[in-house]
Design a protein around this motif. Sequence first.
Motif, short mmCIF file in Angstrom:
data_model
loop_
_atom_site.label_atom_id
_atom_site.label_comp_id
_atom_site.label_asym_id
_atom_site.label_seq_id
_atom_site.Cartn_x
_atom_site.Cartn_y
_atom_site.Cartn_z
N TYR A 161 10.46 -32.39 63.72
CA TYR A 161 10.82 -31.55 64.84
C TYR A 161 10.38 -30.12 64.50
O TYR A 161 10.62 -29.64 63.39
N ALA A 162 9.76 -29.46 65.45
CA ALA A 162 9.42 -28.04 65.30
C ALA A 162 10.28 -27.25 66.28
O ALA A 162 10.30 -27.56 67.48
N PRO A 167 5.85 -19.35 73.64
CA PRO A 167 4.75 -20.24 74.05
C PRO A 167 3.69 -20.43 72.97
O PRO A 167 3.18 -21.54 72.81
N ASN A 168 3.33 -19.37 72.23
CA ASN A 168 2.32 -19.52 71.19
C ASN A 168 2.78 -20.48 70.10
O ASN A 168 2.01 -21.30 69.59
N GLY A 169 4.04 -20.38 69.72
CA GLY A 169 4.58 -21.28 68.71
C GLY A 169 4.67 -22.71 69.21
O GLY A 169 4.38 -23.66 68.47
N VAL A 170 5.10 -22.86 70.45
CA VAL A 170 5.18 -24.20 71.04
C VAL A 170 3.82 -24.87 71.04
O VAL A 170 3.68 -26.04 70.66
N ARG A 171 2.80 -24.16 71.47
CA ARG A 171 1.44 -24.72 71.51
C ARG A 171 0.98 -25.13 70.12
O ARG A 171 0.40 -26.20 69.92
N SER A 172 1.23 -24.28 69.14
CA SER A 172 0.82 -24.57 67.77
C SER A 172 1.45 -25.86 67.26
O SER A 172 0.76 -26.74 66.73
N ALA A 173 2.76 -25.98 67.41
CA ALA A 173 3.47 -27.15 66.91
C ALA A 173 3.08 -28.41 67.67
O ALA A 173 2.87 -29.48 67.08
N ILE A 181 10.99 -28.59 69.93
CA ILE A 181 12.25 -28.18 70.54
C ILE A 181 12.17 -26.68 70.78
O ILE A 181 11.97 -25.91 69.84
N MET A 182 12.28 -26.28 72.02
CA MET A 182 12.24 -24.85 72.32
C MET A 182 13.65 -24.34 72.58
O MET A 182 14.41 -24.93 73.35
N LEU A 197 7.11 -29.76 75.66
CA LEU A 197 8.38 -29.82 74.94
C LEU A 197 8.93 -31.24 74.85
O LEU A 197 8.89 -32.01 75.81
N HIS A 198 9.48 -31.54 73.69
CA HIS A 198 10.30 -32.74 73.53
C HIS A 198 11.69 -32.49 74.11
O HIS A 198 12.28 -33.38 74.72
N ARG A 199 12.17 -31.26 73.91
CA ARG A 199 13.50 -30.91 74.40
C ARG A 199 13.63 -29.38 74.46
O ARG A 199 13.00 -28.68 73.68
N LYS A 200 14.43 -28.89 75.39
CA LYS A 200 14.79 -27.47 75.45
C LYS A 200 16.29 -27.35 75.27
O LYS A 200 17.06 -28.06 75.92
N LEU A 201 16.70 -26.46 74.36
CA LEU A 201 18.11 -26.22 74.10
C LEU A 201 18.44 -24.76 74.43
O LEU A 201 17.57 -23.89 74.36
#
Length: 213
Positions: A161-162, A167-173, A181-182, A197-201
């Motif tokens: 899980y990352a 957005p830049n981090g999400v794209r990288s992972a 997980i954002m 995203l796998h999931r947003k918290l």
Amino acid sequence: MTTFLFDMDGTLFDTEKYYNRAWKQAISDSGYELPEEEVLKLRSLGRPFALEQFQRWFGPEVDYLAIREHRKELMKDFLSGQIPLKPAVPETLRFLKAQGYRLAVVTATGPEQAEHNLCTAGIRQYFDAVICATMVERGKPAPDVYAYACHTLGVTPEECYAVEDSPNGVRSAHDAGCRVIMIPDLTQPDKATGKLLHRKLDTFGALRNMPVE
């Protein structure tokens, strides 16, 4: 899933708002102006992408390195030696460690500063590794730094899980193959980011109650 990989600023630390303020002031002090929504694009943006972004904004003559150094000095003033944590970070990290997960930091910050900040915040002991964008050819949003983190820990991206805020981090992972997980900080994900995203918290502490595979 065996591993959690955490972005640092904006995810573990409540510092992204200070970075945003520092970038805006450093740019203004250098004789340029930039709307707030454009400044936000700098979150977790690694080199060489940041240099390219500045040149698109201000032309090839812009002294990106000088502006960046000024931003770093401003950050020292803004933080005054303190590293504010997001709510529930220490107890959540302790919980995940107790569950047997491996934990690592994956950050755009350089190694010396990252280690210093994690120690100052009192959470360095929870992490098996601190992986920085300077250790790879391309920082976020390229997948290199997350791929390198997986290699260093001896795990596959599919096991990880990352946890990211930008957005830049999400794209990288995502592009490295991790489940992302954002936990949004300064902005909510747009439609394109949401699809990755796998999931947003809503909070960091919600990781303790998240169903895991």
